[in-house]
Design a protein around this motif. Structure first.
Motif, PDB file in Angstrom:
ATOM      1  N   LEU A  41       0.833  -1.205   0.000  1.00 18.31           N
ATOM      2  CA  LEU A  41       0.000   0.000   0.000  1.00 18.31           C
ATOM      3  C   LEU A  41       0.861   1.247   0.000  1.00 18.31           C
ATOM      4  N   THR A  42       1.609   1.419   1.063  1.00 17.65           N
ATOM      5  CA  THR A  42       2.473   2.596   1.160  1.00 17.65           C
ATOM      6  C   THR A  42       3.681   2.251   2.022  1.00 17.65           C
ATOM      7  N   TYR A  43       4.745   2.970   1.773  1.00 19.61           N
ATOM      8  CA  TYR A  43       5.980   2.801   2.530  1.00 19.61           C
ATOM      9  C   TYR A  43       6.589   4.176   2.690  1.00 19.61           C
ATOM     10  N   PHE A  44       7.082   4.481   3.882  1.00 22.12           N
ATOM     11  CA  PHE A  44       7.831   5.714   4.032  1.00 22.12           C
ATOM     12  C   PHE A  44       8.838   5.604   5.165  1.00 22.12           C
ATOM     13  N   SER A  45       9.819   6.466   5.061  1.00 19.95           N
ATOM     14  CA  SER A  45      10.843   6.635   6.081  1.00 19.95           C
ATOM     15  C   SER A  45      10.951   8.139   6.319  1.00 19.95           C
ATOM     16  N   ILE A  46      10.643   8.555   7.544  1.00 20.38           N
ATOM     17  CA  ILE A  46      10.644   9.983   7.858  1.00 20.38           C
ATOM     18  C   ILE A  46      11.666  10.245   8.953  1.00 20.38           C
ATOM     19  N   ASN A  47      12.557  11.174   8.680  1.00 17.63           N
ATOM     20  CA  ASN A  47      13.542  11.607   9.656  1.00 17.63           C
ATOM     21  C   ASN A  47      12.885  12.635  10.572  1.00 17.63           C
ATOM     22  N   SER A  48      13.290  12.655  11.826  1.00 12.82           N
ATOM     23  CA  SER A  48      12.706  13.597  12.789  1.00 12.82           C
ATOM     24  C   SER A  48      12.888  15.049  12.351  1.00 12.82           C
ATOM     25  N   ALA A  49      13.893  15.305  11.514  1.00 10.99           N
ATOM     26  CA  ALA A  49      14.127  16.673  11.029  1.00 10.99           C
ATOM     27  C   ALA A  49      12.947  17.179  10.196  1.00 10.99           C
ATOM     28  N   ALA A  50      12.140  16.287   9.629  1.00  7.39           N
ATOM     29  CA  ALA A  50      10.965  16.708   8.851  1.00  7.39           C
ATOM     30  C   ALA A  50       9.937  17.410   9.733  1.00  7.39           C
ATOM     31  N   PHE A  51       9.968  17.130  11.040  1.00  9.50           N
ATOM     32  CA  PHE A  51       9.048  17.790  11.969  1.00  9.50           C
ATOM     33  C   PHE A  51       9.652  19.073  12.564  1.00  9.50           C
ATOM     34  N   VAL A  52      10.970  19.252  12.403  1.00 16.40           N
ATOM     35  CA  VAL A  52      11.663  20.371  13.039  1.00 16.40           C
ATOM     36  C   VAL A  52      11.743  21.586  12.126  1.00 16.40           C
ATOM     37  N   SER A  53      12.118  21.373  10.869  1.00 14.88           N
ATOM     38  CA  SER A  53      12.338  22.506   9.970  1.00 14.88           C
ATOM     39  C   SER A  53      11.551  22.324   8.683  1.00 14.88           C
ATOM     40  N   PRO A  54      10.500  23.062   8.437  1.00 10.10           N
ATOM     41  CA  PRO A  54       9.829  24.010   9.326  1.00 10.10           C
ATOM     42  C   PRO A  54       9.058  23.268  10.419  1.00 10.10           C
ATOM     43  N   PRO A  55       8.787  23.908  11.530  1.00  7.82           N
ATOM     44  CA  PRO A  55       8.102  23.239  12.638  1.00  7.82           C
ATOM     45  C   PRO A  55       6.735  22.690  12.195  1.00  7.82           C
ATOM     46  N   SER A  56       6.518  21.437  12.494  1.00  7.28           N
ATOM     47  CA  SER A  56       5.282  20.777  12.089  1.00  7.28           C
ATOM     48  C   SER A  56       4.925  19.709  13.112  1.00  7.28           C
ATOM     49  N   THR A  57       3.649  19.437  13.249  1.00 12.79           N
ATOM     50  CA  THR A  57       3.222  18.383  14.179  1.00 12.79           C
ATOM     51  C   THR A  57       2.611  17.196  13.450  1.00 12.79           C
ATOM     52  N   PRO A 152       0.731  17.403  20.299  1.00 11.58           N
ATOM     53  CA  PRO A 152       1.198  18.422  19.358  1.00 11.58           C
ATOM     54  C   PRO A 152       1.653  19.712  20.026  1.00 11.58           C
ATOM     55  N   PHE A 153       1.413  19.862  21.332  1.00  6.83           N
ATOM     56  CA  PHE A 153       1.804  21.096  22.016  1.00  6.83           C
ATOM     57  C   PHE A 153       3.283  21.115  22.388  1.00  6.83           C
ATOM     58  N   ILE A 154       3.936  19.968  22.275  1.00  2.37           N
ATOM     59  CA  ILE A 154       5.380  19.905  22.530  1.00  2.37           C
ATOM     60  C   ILE A 154       6.045  19.500  21.214  1.00  2.37           C
ATOM     61  N   PRO A 155       6.519  20.472  20.433  1.00  5.75           N
ATOM     62  CA  PRO A 155       7.113  20.152  19.125  1.00  5.75           C
ATOM     63  C   PRO A 155       8.442  19.422  19.275  1.00  5.75           C
ATOM     64  N   LEU A 156       8.805  18.724  18.215  1.00  2.00           N
ATOM     65  CA  LEU A 156      10.109  18.052  18.189  1.00  2.00           C
ATOM     66  C   LEU A 156      11.220  19.093  18.100  1.00  2.00           C
ATOM     67  N   THR A 157      12.365  18.741  18.657  1.00  2.00           N
ATOM     68  CA  THR A 157      13.547  19.597  18.575  1.00  2.00           C
ATOM     69  C   THR A 157      14.656  18.809  17.896  1.00  2.00           C
ATOM     70  N   THR A 158      15.764  19.477  17.644  1.00  2.00           N
ATOM     71  CA  THR A 158      16.891  18.807  16.996  1.00  2.00           C
ATOM     72  C   THR A 158      17.474  17.698  17.871  1.00  2.00           C
ATOM     73  N   SER A 159      17.229  17.742  19.167  1.00  2.00           N
ATOM     74  CA  SER A 159      17.737  16.680  20.046  1.00  2.00           C
ATOM     75  C   SER A 159      16.901  15.398  19.940  1.00  2.00           C
ATOM     76  N   ASP A 160      15.698  15.485  19.351  1.00  2.00           N
ATOM     77  CA  ASP A 160      14.853  14.305  19.146  1.00  2.00           C
ATOM     78  C   ASP A 160      15.224  13.643  17.825  1.00  2.00           C
TER      79      ASP A 160
END
Length: 178
Positions: A41-57, A152-160
């Motif tokens: 159906l679907t496959y993905f690999s998402i790095n935590s940086a995708a949530f950091v820059s730009p900030p997204s939840t 969603p009120f605690i966004p990811l940071t570069t340390s995550d």
């Protein structure tokens, strides 16, 4: 030599006529074929940086799934299984929402939300849809996958740091009689 030939003929005749029974050609009317087909159906690999820059939840992706455009599959499908395998290397909890959409991007069916714990490296789940009870499922042509932070009120940071991987498959079960 004559006795051997004569004995062979008697034995052949005996075996040919001793094991006969009437054939029931009507048995074919009771036969039902039940094939099953599995597809990705679907496959993905998402790095935590995708949530950091730009900030997204959350991240949303749509995939086409046009198997019900085939009339044979559409008329003979009885069940649809969705299988999910997820590896979460990020130290945060996520929720995965899966919606089945029609041609106008309207939700036809929503699968159960998948709650993925932080650092869960072996998340597996299967959801079964009985198509005989949910005929409108045959109208979906897209799958929408939404991955969002559970909080969603605690966004990811570069340390995550880390990645989240998703593999999913669909198995469609058909049933047809002759």
């Amino acid at each position: 030599m004559f006795r051997f030939t004569r004995l062979s003929i008697y034995l052949a005749v005996f075996f040919l006529f001793s094991c006969t029974q009437s054939l029931d050609f009507n048995q074919i009317e009771d036969y039902t074929a039940r094939p099953a087909y599995t597809t990705t159906l679907t496959y993905f690999s998402i790095n935590s940086a995708a949530f950091v820059s730009p900030p997204s939840t959350e991240i949303t992706e749509q995939t086409n799934f046009e198997i019900f455009q085939n009339s044979f599959v559409r008329n003979n499908s009885v069940r649809l299984d969705f299988e999910f395998e997820i590896i979460n290397e990020i130290n945060r909890d996520f929720v995965l929402e899966i919606n089945l959409l029609d041609a106008n991007d309207n939700t036809i069916y929503q699968l159960q939300d998948l709650n993925i714990d932080a650092n869960d490296r072996d998340f597996q789940q299967t959801e079964v849809i009985d198509i005989t009870l949910n005929q409108n499922v045959k109208n979906f042509i897209k799958i929408e996958v939404r991955l969002r932070l559970e909080n969603p009120f605690i966004p990811l940071t570069t340390s995550d740091a880390g990645n989240i991987f998703l593999k999913s498959a669909g198995t469609i079960y058909l049933e047809t009689s002759l």
